[in-house]
Enzyme design. Sequence first.
Site, mmCIF file in Angstrom:
data_model
loop_
_atom_site.group_PDB
_atom_site.id
_atom_site.type_symbol
_atom_site.label_atom_id
_atom_site.label_comp_id
_atom_site.label_asym_id
_atom_site.label_seq_id
_atom_site.Cartn_x
_atom_site.Cartn_y
_atom_site.Cartn_z
ATOM 1 N N LYS A 184 65.919 31.407 -21.788
ATOM 2 C CA LYS A 184 65.751 31.727 -23.139
ATOM 3 C C LYS A 184 66.744 32.840 -23.104
ATOM 4 C CE LYS A 184 62.047 32.147 -25.995
ATOM 5 N NZ LYS A 184 60.448 32.226 -26.220
ATOM 6 N N SER B 132 60.731 41.873 -31.520
ATOM 7 C CA SER B 132 61.624 40.823 -31.140
ATOM 8 C C SER B 132 63.114 41.405 -31.326
ATOM 9 C CB SER B 132 61.628 39.675 -32.180
ATOM 10 O OG SER B 132 62.706 38.935 -31.951
ATOM 11 N N ALA B 133 63.857 41.260 -30.495
ATOM 12 C CA ALA B 133 65.355 41.471 -30.535
ATOM 13 C C ALA B 133 66.160 40.991 -31.791
ATOM 14 C CB ALA B 133 66.256 41.258 -29.143
ATOM 15 N N ASP B 134 65.467 40.155 -32.238
ATOM 16 C CA ASP B 134 65.991 39.461 -33.251
ATOM 17 C C ASP B 134 66.258 40.364 -34.603
ATOM 18 O OD1 ASP B 134 65.648 36.887 -31.948
ATOM 19 O OD2 ASP B 134 64.107 36.015 -33.282
ATOM 20 N N ASP C 51 55.771 45.943 -29.200
ATOM 21 C CA ASP C 51 56.570 44.503 -29.029
ATOM 22 C C ASP C 51 57.297 44.127 -30.177
ATOM 23 O OD1 ASP C 51 57.031 42.166 -27.903
ATOM 24 O OD2 ASP C 51 55.084 41.520 -27.693
ATOM 25 N N LYS D 47 58.171 33.928 -37.452
ATOM 26 C CA LYS D 47 57.195 32.772 -36.829
ATOM 27 C C LYS D 47 55.807 33.360 -37.298
ATOM 28 C CE LYS D 47 60.195 31.741 -33.422
ATOM 29 N NZ LYS D 47 61.333 32.429 -32.916
ATOM 30 N N GLU E 132 70.228 26.788 -33.236
ATOM 31 C CA GLU E 132 70.106 27.378 -31.989
ATOM 32 C C GLU E 132 69.504 26.119 -30.969
ATOM 33 O OE1 GLU E 132 65.933 28.635 -31.321
ATOM 34 O OE2 GLU E 132 65.676 28.621 -33.357
ATOM 35 N N VAL F 26 67.257 33.423 -31.858
ATOM 36 C CA VAL F 26 67.808 33.581 -32.999
ATOM 37 C C VAL F 26 68.887 34.632 -32.732
ATOM 38 C CG1 VAL F 26 67.394 34.645 -35.063
ATOM 39 C CG2 VAL F 26 65.978 33.013 -34.400
HETATM 40 MN MN LIG Z 1 58.959 40.943 -26.818
#
Ligand SMILES: [Mn+2]
EC number: 4.2.1.70
Lengths: 303, 303, 303
Positions: free
Chosen positions: C86, C140-142, C138, C159, C25, C106
């Site tokens: 990003k 992540s789209a990961d 909230d 993370k 990445e 990612v």
């Molecule tokens: Mn978010």
Amino acid sequence: MEQFLSYTKEVQEALQNKQPVVALESTIISHGLPYPQNLEMARKVEEIIREQGAVPATIGIMDGEIKIGLTEEELNDFATSENVHKVSRRDFAHVIAQRELGATTVAGTMIAAELAGIKVFATGGIGGVHREGEITWDVSADLTELAQTNVAVVCAGAKSILDIGRTLEYLETHGVPVIGYKTNTFPSFYSRVSEFGVDYQIDQPEAVAKSLKTKWDLGLEGGAIIANPVPEHAALDYNKIENVIQEAITEAKNNNITGKEVTPFILDKVKSLTDGQSLETNLALVYHNAEVAGLIASAYQEN
Amino acid sequence: MEQFLSYTKEVQEALQNKQPVVALESTIISHGLPYPQNLEMARKVEEIIREQGAVPATIGIMDGEIKIGLTEEELNDFATSENVHKVSRRDFAHVIAQRELGATTVAGTMIAAELAGIKVFATGGIGGVHREGEITWDVSADLTELAQTNVAVVCAGAKSILDIGRTLEYLETHGVPVIGYKTNTFPSFYSRVSEFGVDYQIDQPEAVAKSLKTKWDLGLEGGAIIANPVPEHAALDYNKIENVIQEAITEAKNNNITGKEVTPFILDKVKSLTDGQSLETNLALVYHNAEVAGLIASAYQEN
Amino acid sequence: MEQFLSYTKEVQEALQNKQPVVALESTIISHGLPYPQNLEMARKVEEIIREQGAVPATIGIMDGEIKIGLTEEELNDFATSENVHKVSRRDFAHVIAQRELGATTVAGTMIAAELAGIKVFATGGIGGVHREGEITWDVSADLTELAQTNVAVVCAGAKSILDIGRTLEYLETHGVPVIGYKTNTFPSFYSRVSEFGVDYQIDQPEAVAKSLKTKWDLGLEGGAIIANPVPEHAALDYNKIENVIQEAITEAKNNNITGKEVTPFILDKVKSLTDGQSLETNLALVYHNAEVAGLIASAYQEN
Ligand SMILES: [Mn+2]
Ligand SMILES: [Mn+2]
Ligand SMILES: [Mn+2]
């Protein structure tokens, strides 16, 4: 992909001749009931499906293959082996790659059924959002499977320990039709009712089959729930069973029982608090689902 | 699949000749407004789209078919019939199979538009995560549709009764672009602003069209939000409307109004507490979305 | 789609000759580390992958193209430019359409890797459910990318600022396999352990490769997590780091630091509270992931 599928002769011929086939899961055999009741149940379910003019295809993973239909000997292996893997989507490939023995959950069986071209699947109850799932985010992969895999699941609702309301919200968000078979109330596994409705009631297997066929002809990916209440003679009282479950949940908390140990603990409690009647009810609803699945599979093929 | 689609001549020719077409929903006609305002609105929206050089395709389900474009008579049926089904993804196939009259929601219209090859859709506001949705898990199927269906939705944000913040989180998690059309603030339906931003602001229809085309050329499945604030002359004040909604929610709770009755109750309250101005605002934003959708659809075809 | 992809000669030849390739990445270069450490890190990661007999393909968006492999000059641009976007799924098409400079997260890197036919990707840690995500939603789209995109992600867990438990629940619900590489504990980025297990431990790159190959041969869409703990010599203590993070979160709250400012604030705190050791650990785990990804990519091609 074909290289992973292994059919019994009976199932293969039925599929080739476009005869009705009903998929069955193996987790209920390996993890749901003790031996020898599990084997008796597995045989009886197959028999009931045959009585409806359909061919049963019990599904399991073995020797690096997805078995579509199990022989007597294979059925016996699933009923008696220790440490059989429970195979949901995340486990599916790995258990095949490792040539381990894998009993398919609702999600795992749906995957296999779709690969084999089987449209109707009979089980007891689906997984769903766990109670307090809004905090824990413990949600069964059965729900995401229903959102994407083209198989109709005949069941008596969600497993009783789950949160029915949030399970139905999740299904609605993901566009999964919840059809009440001869009921406008979503059943609650041991009981015929709950506080929740279905999307629509359908009373004829032909109409269910037409609705499913239309869905898939339109290219609308995903499964459907055919919610089929346990027969009256075997049904338990909704409030009674709900109280028993609440009591069991409280006891689990007081005893610091957490994670994967909660479900078996609660089911054991329910069994003892209903003097074993919950087991009879469980068997009755599985048999009834097999019967209705046989009818729908037959109607689907004639369509 | 083609057998389920029925086009008006105008729409069919437009699609064949690669002329711009804008999809329109029918739920707003059957469930959003009373007769005869609903019919007037439906006609005016179509007119506005034509003024932009695009062809309107109002979408509904009727006689076992998906109507892509409605005749005068069909529009009238949707505007005046009682008990028209609201058709989201879960209902889509069933209402067709049963040959019932079905008004398509945002999700239902997106499905139909994609089947017909229409890329741009104008509506009022999308569904989303309900207030207190983190507890109830009540989340509109519009969001999962946006995650998977290749249609751009021009709207004035999410319906005002919803939780904008969590709706945007859900869209972000599912990779849905939220484009602000001439705004860097996510609009809140009746008002031009909210506490939340957009992913990026775009001011030209051509640039919106290019972004959409690139997305779909890349094979990135799913829709996009084109957030288009209500015109200033018709906009209500954000804090005022937020207070009115909070008041209405509290009143609903105090009166034990729950489930599907909450939304109409709140909307009625909002209407009476704004002396009917909310209705004017609602119409103004729908017309504005139609205009912008017409521009984007035209730019998309010229691209 | 091919028109958007631009390969370095080295990567293109490797892909044509079915040699092992590992995706990398660019967000870690543009947003994760200061110059010149970011450039040194980017070069060293590529070197480590080459030492395993695989070809590194650092991925970024530039000049309206998806770069599969970056030249020295391009790497320098990502390491030194201000205001690099990003790029997650929602941003992907737009940044290409606008010909902006975009560093892939990612999720964004997985999309590009799949488009290019690269199966293995090395990173530091994935995104996931944020702490208090059950309230904020909230996520992540990961995670949704892992649910749908056919790329294996070698990482040291999620993370450290995230909620590991709910992240693992989300992955389970969406059917993403979580493989522990030589560990049966899910690592927690800076530390080798956590309170959570993995789906299964695999100790040989060949066995990981076989599991992945089986998954994709079966048509089971989606990625996999290869959880690879940071090497012991560089690992921090789980409880110590957890306390440091809790302290940083409390301080962020007390200072009204919210939204996108929380993560950098916490990471800065962690760095200063560990006397900079967290940065060394971060580099060590990225290098280790590159090494293991090289081994798995090589095994995958020989399979
Ligand atoms: Mn978010
Ligand atoms: Mn679970
Ligand atoms: Mn809802």
